[in-house]
Design an enzyme around this catalytic site. Structure first.
Site, short mmCIF file in Angstrom:
data_model
loop_
_atom_site.label_atom_id
_atom_site.label_comp_id
_atom_site.label_asym_id
_atom_site.label_seq_id
_atom_site.Cartn_x
_atom_site.Cartn_y
_atom_site.Cartn_z
N CYS A 30 -13.05 14.85 -8.29
CA CYS A 30 -13.89 15.65 -9.16
C CYS A 30 -15.21 15.88 -8.43
O CYS A 30 -15.50 15.23 -7.43
CB CYS A 30 -14.15 14.93 -10.48
SG CYS A 30 -14.99 13.33 -10.27
N HIS B 83 -19.79 5.52 -2.54
CA HIS B 83 -19.63 6.97 -2.58
C HIS B 83 -20.83 7.70 -1.98
O HIS B 83 -21.69 8.18 -2.70
CB HIS B 83 -19.41 7.40 -4.03
CG HIS B 83 -19.30 8.87 -4.24
ND1 HIS B 83 -18.66 9.72 -3.36
CD2 HIS B 83 -19.74 9.66 -5.26
CE1 HIS B 83 -18.71 10.96 -3.83
NE2 HIS B 83 -19.37 10.95 -4.97
N CYS C 192 -19.42 16.31 -4.64
CA CYS C 192 -18.62 15.17 -4.19
C CYS C 192 -17.36 15.56 -3.43
O CYS C 192 -16.67 14.70 -2.89
CB CYS C 192 -18.27 14.29 -5.37
SG CYS C 192 -19.72 13.75 -6.30
#
Length: 442
Positions: free
Chosen positions: A428, A398, A105
């Site tokens: 994160c 996302h 990510c």
């Protein structure tokens, strides 16, 4: 430089001539929920859309682009080097260097950092960084048994041999295998980790739902007030029968009471993490144009802002795996020569409300700072008036590799609207990874 930081760790990001690294411009596709507007658009095409829009927006001569560093998390076997495919598919010079990276990510924070380092080293003048992911067009695999059988079939010569091999397969063997959602090393999923963090750090269901409601409310207001439109292109995905110019996950009529109606998604009996207080699977792409401050002036560009510092962290994957921001942020602040209180804006990736609120707690925890960071005290308590002021990933969605670039663009533009200042982006990532980047706008 703030008196509360370690000046020995200050690392200015400049070229050998002392020029800062500028983000000249950035743009992204709209972010679309899985299986909606981009249901048939693969990540490589989402990346092409974003990069081509960036080139059009800046009117840059394609021959001036030295390098493209792009990323994608859910890999496409037929196009493993997404960066090079973007070069070949957007009209750039055929000799433009391109390579792909993945950091889960935090991928487009990494692509940005790589371009920054190349400019600092003098190996390139101008680069494009970014990322794209599709959760709709997925690489569906086959079982190990079926894969080995298909390989053996290719080597057989008779029908009898082929039938003999096929008889060894069961229905389970021929079932499609979707991409893994759990950590390879532990078998623990992101959602399970979010549940663990909620329980370990005392994050209640009510607090998680409130953060999710806040995220949607602020994002909806940002769109309504016209703050996001200029950083989002209008996309006409194949088969070109419809267009999309907005993020379609945002709840423009978010009602806090409605969040309580959802059942826990991972721990059905005792859990608090739901689909509503987590970021959804999303399709999208984003891209940034970077160069030295001097080169930007030579070409007549007014930079959005500058990359002041960045840092990456890695922690254990068995417990608190999504606590990366609490580890990476202190390092990024030290490298920037600032403290948390010097920041005008703080934008933290909202993978889950539980993960976000756990990190917010650890920023202010002296115990955490001493035991896990080896620091005398915490970096400080976050002023929530500065935090995710335009909403976050829970609302926007996302697309794994695109989120970092989305945050950079959004933060720089908001800093500019506020007359300048310093901003923190932090995220994160799977594998116990974390990223933090300090941005500067004059």
């Amino acid at each position: 430089m703030s008196n509360s930081v370690n000046s020995s760790k200050y690392q200015p990001l400049t070229t050998r001539q002392g020029d800062r690294i500028a983000v000249v411009s950035g743009i992204r596709t709209p972010f679309a929920k899985q299986s909606t507007a981009f249901s048939t658009t693969p990540a490589v095409d989402l990346g092409k859309l974003a990069v081509k829009a960036l080139m059009d927006k800046t009117d840059i001569d394609p021959k001036l682009i030295d390098q493209v560093v792009f990323g994608q998390v859910v890999q496409m076997p037929e196009a493993p080097n997404i960066a090079r495919e973007i070069v070949l598919g957007t009209g750039m010079n055929i000799g433009t260097d391109a390579y792909s990276v993945t950091r889960a990510c935090a991928t487009s924070f990494q692509t940005t950092a790589n371009v920054v380092e190349s400019i600092m080293a003098g190996t390139i003048d101008i680069g494009i960084a970014g990322g794209a992911d599709s959760s709709s067009v997925l690489p569906i695999g086959v079982s190990k048994k079926l894969a080995s059988t298909l390989l053996a079939l290719s080597k057989t010569k008779t029908v009898y041999q082929k039938l003999s091999l096929l008889r060894t397969l069961s229905l389970k063997d021929i079932a499609p295998v979707p991409p893994a959602v759990a950590e390879y090393s532990t078998g623990i999923s992101m959602g399970q980790t979010a549940e663990q963090m909620a329980k370990s750090h005392g994050i209640t269901r009510e607090e998680q739902d409130a953060l999710a409601h806040r995220s949607h409310t602020l994002a909806a207001k940002a769109w309504k007030d016209g703050l996001i439109q200029d950083e989002v292109m209008t996309a006409f995905p194949e088969p070109y029968t419809a267009w999309l110019d907005h993020d379609n996950n945002i709840r423009h009529d978010s009602d806090l009471a409605s969040y309580a109606k959802l059942r826990p998604a991972f721990d059905h009996k005792y859990g608090s993490v739901t689909a509503a207080n987590s970021t959804p699977l999303t399709d999208g792409g984003a891209a940034l144009l970077l160069m030295s401050e001097k080169r930007a002036k030579e070409l007549g560009y007014e930079p959005l802002g500058y990359i002041r510092s960045f840092a990456f962290s890695a922690i254990d994957v068995h417990h608190d795996m999504l606590m990366g921001p609490s580890y990476a942020t202190p390092m990024a602040l030290d490298k920037a020569g600032i403290s948390l209180s010097d920041l005008t804006l703080i934008d933290m990736h909202e993978a889950f409300a539980a993960q976000t609120l756990s990190n917010v707690k650890m920023f202010a925890s002296n115990k955490f700072a001493k035991e896990y960071l080896g620091r005398d005290k915490a970096i400080g308590e976050i002023d929530m008036e500065k935090f995710n002021v335009l909403g976050g990933s829970i609302a926007y969605g996302h697309p794994f590799a695109a989120t970092g670039a989305r945050m950079i663009i959004q933060t720089l533009r908001e800093l500019k609207r506020r007359g300048g200042g310093l901003g923190l982006n932090t995220a994160c990532a799977a594998g116990g990874l974390g990223a933090a980047m300090v941005l500067e706008v004059e």
